[in-house]
Design an enzyme around this catalytic site. Structure first.
Site, PDB file in Angstrom:
ATOM      1  N   ARG A  87     -77.569  38.931  45.825  1.00 37.82           N
ATOM      2  CA  ARG A  87     -78.109  39.585  47.025  1.00 37.82           C
ATOM      3  C   ARG A  87     -77.885  41.099  46.999  1.00 37.82           C
ATOM      4  NH1 ARG A  87     -76.446  40.007  52.874  1.00 37.82           N
ATOM      5  NH2 ARG A  87     -78.299  39.688  54.157  1.00 37.82           N
ATOM      6  N   ILE A 113     -83.208  42.584  56.147  1.00 37.06           N
ATOM      7  CA  ILE A 113     -83.017  41.341  55.391  1.00 37.06           C
ATOM      8  C   ILE A 113     -82.149  40.471  56.309  1.00 37.06           C
ATOM      9  CG2 ILE A 113     -81.067  42.419  54.149  1.00 37.06           C
ATOM     10  CD1 ILE A 113     -81.494  40.571  51.850  1.00 37.06           C
ATOM     11  N   SER A 114     -82.568  39.238  56.516  1.00 33.14           N
ATOM     12  CA  SER A 114     -81.855  38.353  57.446  1.00 33.14           C
ATOM     13  C   SER A 114     -80.470  38.030  56.933  1.00 33.14           C
ATOM     14  CB  SER A 114     -82.619  37.036  57.609  1.00 33.14           C
ATOM     15  OG  SER A 114     -83.937  37.281  57.982  1.00 33.14           O
ATOM     16  N   LYS A 115     -79.585  37.630  57.856  1.00 30.22           N
ATOM     17  CA  LYS A 115     -78.240  37.287  57.392  1.00 30.22           C
ATOM     18  C   LYS A 115     -78.283  35.971  56.623  1.00 30.22           C
ATOM     19  CE  LYS A 115     -76.397  35.694  61.827  1.00 30.22           C
ATOM     20  NZ  LYS A 115     -75.230  35.865  62.704  1.00 30.22           N
ATOM     21  N   PHE A 264     -85.831  37.749  64.761  1.00 30.37           N
ATOM     22  CA  PHE A 264     -86.534  38.308  63.598  1.00 30.37           C
ATOM     23  C   PHE A 264     -87.383  39.505  64.007  1.00 30.37           C
ATOM     24  CE2 PHE A 264     -85.343  34.372  61.695  1.00 30.37           C
ATOM     25  CZ  PHE A 264     -85.418  34.552  60.326  1.00 30.37           C
TER      26      PHE A 264
END
Ligand code: SAH
Length: 272
Positions: A87, A113-115, A264
């Protein structure tokens, strides 16, 4: 009997081929007479400096996966993919040290970027669709919102084919660079409006959106394969915020279910 999940990948090595830090190189402490300060400084400058601040090690990814496993059921294929995909290589170098914390990070142009826990949860839900469960793979995947390409890389480990669409050209280009020129041929990046899906490659066994709107684009439902599953963030009732929406298709029947609250970036129309 469940089929073995398909684990694919070109650029990212299988984690089992890697060893934990210190596993091969036995550290040995040698006592030496103390060197003068200027010499010590020169020696230090010549020492090998670890690249990636230790982030290149499989152990940091394993620690993240173990935390995710402890919190909720992270599907084994998702855990395996997260152990393989680095990541920290998908975020700006200044943020790399936070890459294995369970936090969302900025990727430029107001996007994030999402967790990892949210990514793991969505991919696990996708993998629990009837077709994916039976085949052990996400099959042909449509992803809306490539962003920096991290989730695309995970999907690449879990699917037969991935088509990912991004509406912001600089992010589309960034994802291409992050994934590398030699990315596996089964991953295709498209610059366009994901609300329209991508009819030439339809139908898709799995559809996943990384941006949330107030309506479900008709194109997504039309392009979902029979037996396929769609996961997307969606505005709930007025003012109640976003929730995860899951749609399972059986013939002409589209069964919807609502899951937990999420947050989001908005799903927008057109390209920029
Ligand atoms: N999963 C991504 C997260 C990206 S954030 C990652 O790993 O980085 C969501 C992305 O959706 C943003 O890059 C945004 O530009 C994109 N997006 C929003 N609306 C879109 C649309 N209609 N078509 C394609 N991409 C869209």
């Amino acid at each position: 009997m469940t089929a073995k999940p398909a684990v694919r990948g070109a650029r990212f090595p299988a984690v089992l081929e890697q060893s934990a830090p210190g596993a091969t190189a036995k550290s040995k402490t040698t006592l030496r007479p103390q060197a003068p300060l200027h010499q010590a400084a020169r020696d230090a400058g010549q020492q090998h400096r670890p690249t990636g601040l230790g982030l290149d090690s499989a152990a940091v990814r394993l620690a993240l996966v173990q935390r995710l496993r402890a919190e909720f059921l992270c599907h084994e294929a998702v855990c395996q993919a997260m152990r393989v995909v680095p990541r920290h290589q998908f975020v700006d170098s200044g943020l790399a040290t936070q890459a294995y914390e369970d936090t969302s990070l900025p990727i430029g142009l107001g996007q994030t970027i999402s967790k990892p826990s949210v990514v793991a949860r969505m991919l696990s839900i996708l993998h629990e669709g009837s077709r994916a469960r039976a085949s052990g793979t996400l099959g042909r995947v449509l992803e809306i919102g490539t962003g920096c390409g991290y989730q695309t890389a995970l999907l690449g480990q879990m699917a037969q084919r991935v088509l990912s669409i991004e509406r912001l050209k600089p992010l589309h280009d960034k994802a291409r660079a992050n994934l590398g020129e030699h990315r596996a041929g089964h991953i295709r990046l498209v610059y366009g409006d994901g609300r329209l899906g991508h009819p030439p490659n339809a139908p898709y066994d799995s559809i996943i959106a990384a941006a949330g709107g107030s309506d479900l684009p008709a194109a997504w439902l039309e392009q979902l394969a029979d037996g396929g599953r769609l996961v997307a963030p969606m505005e709930g009732r007025a003012g109640s915020g976003q929730v995860l929406l899951v749609v399972d298709r059986q013939g002409d029947d589209f069964r919807r279910s609502l899951h937990e609250a999420v947050h989001f970036v908005p799903l927008k129309s057109g390209i920029e």
